[in-house]
Design an enzyme around this catalytic site. Structure first.
Site, PDB file in Angstrom:
ATOM      1  N   HIS A 223     -11.206  -4.168  12.098  1.00 55.98           N
ATOM      2  CA  HIS A 223     -10.110  -4.758  11.331  1.00 55.98           C
ATOM      3  C   HIS A 223      -9.704  -6.040  12.048  1.00 55.98           C
ATOM      4  CE1 HIS A 223      -5.769  -4.479   9.618  1.00 55.98           C
ATOM      5  NE2 HIS A 223      -6.563  -5.102   8.776  1.00 55.98           N
TER       6      HIS A 223
ATOM      7  N   ARG B 117       0.825  -1.202   0.000  1.00 53.89           N
ATOM      8  CA  ARG B 117       0.000   0.000   0.000  1.00 53.89           C
ATOM      9  C   ARG B 117       0.866   1.262   0.000  1.00 53.89           C
ATOM     10  NH1 ARG B 117      -2.126   1.095   4.240  1.00 53.89           N
ATOM     11  NH2 ARG B 117      -1.279  -0.487   5.647  1.00 53.89           N
TER      12      ARG B 117
ATOM     13  N   ARG C  90       1.354 -12.188  -1.744  1.00 55.18           N
ATOM     14  CA  ARG C  90      -0.046 -12.317  -1.315  1.00 55.18           C
ATOM     15  C   ARG C  90      -0.795 -13.348  -2.160  1.00 55.18           C
ATOM     16  NH1 ARG C  90      -2.222  -9.471   3.249  1.00 55.18           N
ATOM     17  NH2 ARG C  90      -0.742  -7.813   3.711  1.00 55.18           N
TER      18      ARG C  90
ATOM     19  N   LYS D 131      -3.743 -12.744  11.613  1.00 54.35           N
ATOM     20  CA  LYS D 131      -5.208 -12.833  11.569  1.00 54.35           C
ATOM     21  C   LYS D 131      -5.667 -13.966  10.657  1.00 54.35           C
ATOM     22  CE  LYS D 131      -6.367  -8.740  10.172  1.00 54.35           C
ATOM     23  NZ  LYS D 131      -4.989  -8.359   9.794  1.00 54.35           N
ATOM     24  N   THR D 132      -5.135 -13.987   9.443  1.00 56.99           N
ATOM     25  CA  THR D 132      -5.566 -14.990   8.481  1.00 56.99           C
ATOM     26  C   THR D 132      -5.129 -16.386   8.912  1.00 56.99           C
ATOM     27  OG1 THR D 132      -5.479 -13.383   6.675  1.00 56.99           O
ATOM     28  CG2 THR D 132      -5.441 -15.709   6.070  1.00 56.99           C
TER      29      THR D 132
ATOM     30  N   SER E 268      -1.702  -6.085   9.418  1.00 57.70           N
ATOM     31  CA  SER E 268      -1.240  -7.047   8.429  1.00 57.70           C
ATOM     32  C   SER E 268       0.028  -7.749   8.911  1.00 57.70           C
ATOM     33  CB  SER E 268      -0.958  -6.331   7.103  1.00 57.70           C
ATOM     34  OG  SER E 268      -0.417  -7.214   6.163  1.00 57.70           O
TER      35      SER E 268
ATOM     36  N   LYS F  90      -8.756  -2.220   0.595  1.00 59.30           N
ATOM     37  CA  LYS F  90      -8.655  -1.388   1.796  1.00 59.30           C
ATOM     38  C   LYS F  90      -9.409  -0.068   1.648  1.00 59.30           C
ATOM     39  CE  LYS F  90      -6.387  -4.068   4.527  1.00 59.30           C
ATOM     40  NZ  LYS F  90      -7.128  -4.688   5.664  1.00 59.30           N
TER      41      LYS F  90
ATOM     42  N   ASP G 219     -10.408 -10.714   7.702  1.00 58.06           N
ATOM     43  CA  ASP G 219      -9.786  -9.393   7.822  1.00 58.06           C
ATOM     44  C   ASP G 219     -10.722  -8.252   8.207  1.00 58.06           C
ATOM     45  OD1 ASP G 219      -7.326  -7.889   7.567  1.00 58.06           O
ATOM     46  OD2 ASP G 219      -8.172  -6.990   5.773  1.00 58.06           O
TER      47      ASP G 219
END
Length: 526
Positions: free
Chosen positions: A216, A56, A317, A238-239, A234, A197, A253
């Site tokens: 988030h 990003r 990713r 989390k994933t 990130s 996002k 997410d």
């Protein structure tokens, strides 16, 4: 032949090239291959590279400063204002850029709860970007009517570059949200995550108006219907941690929490896959197949993905529909959570691997949002950097952090939620000296927190941070639970812990109007 694209906003497009509407996954893959946008990997996934930008560009994100929303936005380094006239001019230039080009359109939704979902339209000049949108957002079912009336439109033109002098941007890259016109305008970057996002940022603005807490976080559900949330930036896990074969994945997410319960904002997952292995993360490994999109993953001569090759970026990713996870809960809706876990990747290596928080400590650490930015997730990040990101998602919050913190506090108290902090970062020393916490230990700690086993332990307040550390946890060595015991030099640990505590206190001074009870729930003074 001219095609008029009705974006259901005050800024419409007239296109003279070929317009591909709502192509199937297979046809989008065909188009992307035909146009030379990437390669088909041996596992069936479409693999693309994003060129100069592999993460990003937060410094190039803007919100149009229209009078209607001026007082509601938390202006600053996250929400940079753009003059309405500059936006109008930039939109017209992007519109002219796209006029004679072929474009791809996806119509879908953000929000699995039909009572609160946002109909969106995504317009792309790259077929693989449209495939990404199709897999990451919620798709219409075959039973739904063909007519789609978007309430927000994403226009992504990566080959268009802004002129900073003319357009009022910082660089050639721009991600601009116009809440008045209900448009997201993206250019100068091929990184597909900007679309995802930006829509999340819009939902973070819209949902609080309906009394819904946008989060988030990832979420999953046990066999008995018990729901858990995992907050974190990130790369904090989390994933990985929400993709548990023993539990149903709600989403990885972005979620909303209404009076009805929680719901996934997305229809897919966006997993970091550097170092991915079938042994450690089998659900994610198996989800990367035909229909999935790989970003910046290096392929060998036989088109096999090399998940250990970071030559393009650490921020490799994989994007895939949530249905690629066998245990996924579709639609992504769950009950009110019983457990909340804050994930932090502590680059200092001093926070306990797991600790229980009081409601006041939960509010303090939610506002603090301490973690480490991991390599590649943003432009310029090449190694872990300690940072504070309010609400574990500051880059995506248009409103002041206190708005979201108050919503969390109210939810915790109303539903009597247990809250834990889990450090997925370093143990035995800071980054460069210690080692990353072993995933098997983290999984065991999370499992014990979710099934209530951890509550059988005795808890002792950490002498510096005050959070409550268990004396035992199934399948985790006792010495790992006390971070000071993992360092070769305990005095070096003490010094580093005090340094991090000072950073916490310094960061928290920026929050005004916070009660003393919450402010005093942070690290203790030297």
């Amino acid at each position: 032949m001219k095609t008029h694209i009705d974006a259901q906003c005050s800024l419409d497009l007239v296109l003279e090239g070929t317009v591909y509407r709502n192509l199937s996954t297979a046809r989008l893959v065909e188009k992307a291959l035909e146009r030379g946008e990437g390669h088909l990997a041996s596992n069936g996934a479409f693999c693309a590279t994003t060129g100069k930008f592999t993460g990003r560009s937060p410094k190039d994100k803007y919100v149009v400063e229209d009078p209607e929303i001026r007082e509601q936005i938390d202006w600053g380094t996250v929400n940079r204002p753009m003059d309405p006239e500059n936006f109008d001019r930039l939109f017209r230039r992007v519109r002219d850029h796209l006029r004679k080009r072929d474009v791809f359109i996806f119509d879908g939704f953000a929000g699995a709860d039909t009572e609160y979902c946002l109909p969106i339209r995504v317009i792309n000049e790259l077929a693989w970007h449209n495939l990404f949108a199709r897999q990451l957002f919620i798709r219409s079912s075959a039973e739904e009517p063909v007519v789609h009336e978007p309430r927000f439109t994403v226009v992504s033109a990566p080959s268009f570059q802004a002129d900073p002098k003319r357009d009022g941007t910082r660089s050639e890259t721009f991600i601009v949200i116009s809440l008045k016109h209900r448009v997201i305008l993206i250019g100068g970057t091929q990184y597909a995550g900007e679309m995802k996002k930006s829509v999340f940022s819009v939902m973070n603005y819209l949902l609080p108006e309906k009394g819904i807490f946008p989060m988030h976080c990832s979420a999953n559900m046990g066999a008995g219907g018990d729901t858990a949330l995992f907050f974190g930036l990130s790369g904090t896990g989390k994933t990985t941690l929400s993709a548990d074969p023993a539990r149903s994945l709600i989403g990885d997410d972005e979620h909303g929490w209404s009076d009805n319960g929680i719901f996934n904002i997305e229809g897919g997952c966006y997993a970091k896959c550097i170092g991915l292995s079938a042994e450690k993360e089998p659900q994610i490994w198996n989800a990367i197949r035909f229909g999935a999109v790989l970003e910046n993953v290096v392929l060998d001569d036989e088109r096999r993905p090399d998940y250990h090759d970071s030559s393009l970026t650490e921020n490799t990713r994989a994007a895939y529909p949530v249905e690629h996870i066998p245990s996924a809960k579709v639609p992504g809706i769950g009950e009110h959570p019983e457990v909340i876990i804050f994930l932090t990747a502590d680059a200092f290596g001093v926070l306990p691997p797991i600790a229980k928080l009081t409601p006041e400590q939960a509010m303090y650490h939610f506002l603090s949002g301490y973690t480490s930015k991991l390599a590649g997730t943003e432009r310029g990040i090449t190694q872990p950097e300690a940072t504070f990101s309010a609400c574990f998602g500051a880059p995506f919050l248009p409103r002041p952090a206190g708005v979201y913190a108050e919503m969390l506090g109210e939810k915790i108290h109303r539903h009597n939620v247990r809250v834990y902090m889990v450090n997925t970062g370093w143990s035995g020393g800071p980054y460069g000296e210690g080692e990353r916490m072993e995933l098997r230990y983290t999984r065991s700690m999370v499992r014990a927190a979710l099934d209530g086993t951890l509550e059988e332990a005795s808890f002792t307040p950490d002498p510096v941070f005050g959070i409550h550390v268990p004396d035992r946890c199934p399948e985790v060595p006792t010495e790992v639970l006390i971070p000071r015991n993992t360092w070769k030099d305990p005095e070096a640990y003490d010094a580093k812990a005090r340094e991090l505590a000072r950073r916490f206190r310094k960061n928290f001074r920026r929050f005004s109007g916070v009660s003393d009870v919450i402010r005093n729930a942070g690290p203790r003074n030297d």
